[in-house]
Design a protein around this motif. Sequence first.
Motif, PDB file in Angstrom:
ATOM      1  N   GLU A   2       0.829  -1.206   0.000  1.00  0.00           N
ATOM      2  CA  GLU A   2       0.000   0.000   0.000  1.00  0.00           C
ATOM      3  C   GLU A   2       0.867   1.262   0.000  1.00  0.00           C
ATOM      4  OE1 GLU A   2      -3.240   0.128  -0.218  1.00  0.00           O
ATOM      5  OE2 GLU A   2      -3.664  -2.010  -0.056  1.00  0.00           O
ATOM      6  N   ASP A   3       0.363   2.311  -0.666  1.00  0.00           N
ATOM      7  CA  ASP A   3       1.045   3.608  -0.701  1.00  0.00           C
ATOM      8  C   ASP A   3       0.309   4.593   0.195  1.00  0.00           C
ATOM      9  OD1 ASP A   3       3.011   2.839  -2.577  1.00  0.00           O
ATOM     10  OD2 ASP A   3       1.585   3.113  -4.217  1.00  0.00           O
ATOM     11  N   VAL A   4       1.071   5.486   0.836  1.00  0.00           N
ATOM     12  CA  VAL A   4       0.500   6.512   1.703  1.00  0.00           C
ATOM     13  C   VAL A   4       0.363   7.809   0.909  1.00  0.00           C
ATOM     14  CG1 VAL A   4       0.883   7.914   3.763  1.00  0.00           C
ATOM     15  CG2 VAL A   4       1.431   5.471   3.792  1.00  0.00           C
ATOM     16  N   TYR A   5      -0.800   8.433   1.024  1.00  0.00           N
ATOM     17  CA  TYR A   5      -1.065   9.680   0.312  1.00  0.00           C
ATOM     18  C   TYR A   5      -1.311  10.807   1.303  1.00  0.00           C
ATOM     19  CZ  TYR A   5      -1.738   6.587  -3.687  1.00  0.00           C
ATOM     20  OH  TYR A   5      -1.555   5.643  -4.673  1.00  0.00           O
ATOM     21  N   GLY A   6      -1.119  12.033   0.825  1.00  0.00           N
ATOM     22  CA  GLY A   6      -1.368  13.209   1.643  1.00  0.00           C
ATOM     23  C   GLY A   6      -2.720  13.815   1.327  1.00  0.00           C
ATOM     24  N   GLU A   7      -3.266  14.521   2.320  1.00  0.00           N
ATOM     25  CA  GLU A   7      -4.566  15.167   2.145  1.00  0.00           C
ATOM     26  C   GLU A   7      -4.605  16.423   2.994  1.00  0.00           C
ATOM     27  OE1 GLU A   7      -8.991  13.800   3.236  1.00  0.00           O
ATOM     28  OE2 GLU A   7      -8.049  12.540   1.707  1.00  0.00           O
ATOM     29  N   THR A  39      -1.105  19.710   5.152  1.00  0.00           N
ATOM     30  CA  THR A  39      -1.117  18.392   4.530  1.00  0.00           C
ATOM     31  C   THR A  39      -0.779  17.319   5.560  1.00  0.00           C
ATOM     32  OG1 THR A  39      -0.438  19.306   2.389  1.00  0.00           O
ATOM     33  CG2 THR A  39      -0.142  16.942   2.716  1.00  0.00           C
ATOM     34  N   MET A  44      -0.668  12.943   6.327  1.00  0.00           N
ATOM     35  CA  MET A  44      -0.669  11.608   5.743  1.00  0.00           C
ATOM     36  C   MET A  44      -1.992  10.922   6.077  1.00  0.00           C
ATOM     37  SD  MET A  44       3.220  10.251   6.564  1.00  0.00           S
ATOM     38  CE  MET A  44       3.167  10.753   8.299  1.00  0.00           C
ATOM     39  N   GLN A  45      -2.526  10.189   5.124  1.00  0.00           N
ATOM     40  CA  GLN A  45      -3.759   9.432   5.344  1.00  0.00           C
ATOM     41  C   GLN A  45      -3.408   7.999   5.739  1.00  0.00           C
ATOM     42  OE1 GLN A  45      -5.803  12.308   5.463  1.00  0.00           O
ATOM     43  NE2 GLN A  45      -7.199  10.607   5.068  1.00  0.00           N
TER      44      GLN A  45
END
Length: 353
Positions: A149-154, A160, A162-163
Amino acid sequence: MITTTMIEMALSHVNDPDLGRSLIELGMIENIAIDGKKVSFDLVLTTPACPMKKRMSDDCTNAIHEYVDREAEVCINLTSRKVEAPDPHDLMPGVKNVIVVASGKGGVGKSTVAVNLAVSLAKTGASVGLIDADIYGPSIPIMFNVSQEDVYGEQHDGKTYMQPIERYGIKLMSIGFLVDPDKALAWRGPMASNALKQLATETWWGEIDYLVVDMPPGTGDVQLTLAQTLPVTGAIIVSTPQQVALADVVRGVELFRNPNLNIPVLGFVENMAYFTPAELPDNKYYIFGKEGCKRLAEEMNVPLLGEIPLVQSIAESGDNGRPISLWSDVETSESSAFMQVAENTIREICKLK
């Protein structure tokens, strides 16, 4: 005619089993409504996962029937306090309780306990997050089968975050999501500490009841910095029954009881407590010693939250990315053992409120 005063007087005879005080005194009864013989009210729990909620609900009904009217129709709405609006200056807005799972030494099954504790807490209906803070040996990606799995920002509140990765209803964050799993992390203490602080405070957890933190083993600078940074509710210390492991447990307790931290020790978990062969389910073999944690818990006035058996299926389930606590308690006694740890943990947290 039934009155509000009559209901309050009846419920004053009902105590919270853990706190030993009446529900009226604790302010746990709200919004009493009466319509003839119909009585309804809110029973406000300290947490939606309170293991004693059914007992308290039944005691309330029985008290009204005994002290007010045996024919009363009682309707109880089980609820809990809402999470307050996030404070923009709060490091972890929306997180109600932070539970650190620690060990004085490696190899005692700390990560296995942390993972299955998180799963068991989620099974009670609580919202749960899990941080893999074991920075040199992250295991959560494997144990939840989320290695790819990859971690994305929001964006949240102009910043910003990390999700977290969600799996089995649990929000996960691990250093293993952010680094090459085939390369060793040659980080000194300060660098590791800063990375862990960012992992915890720059992840958007949302509103959750329990955030479980799988701490690195030991009692050094990384552990101290992390414990000082996070708003820790309490600590759980994992050990095997061996004397060599128990000696490190004492140091772990002293770390959290240090005046600079003053973190409550919720209790001990004795892992690998005994071995039961599949073909002899009624037999227990104490390979690493018997009741070592239990005796130490009594000496140090710390609760023993549970004893976890040495069973092959626990290790296999973690390796397969499906923790054994996901199984039904009816299917496996090991799942039931972890649920007991979760319920006792909730009970100890309730006592702190």
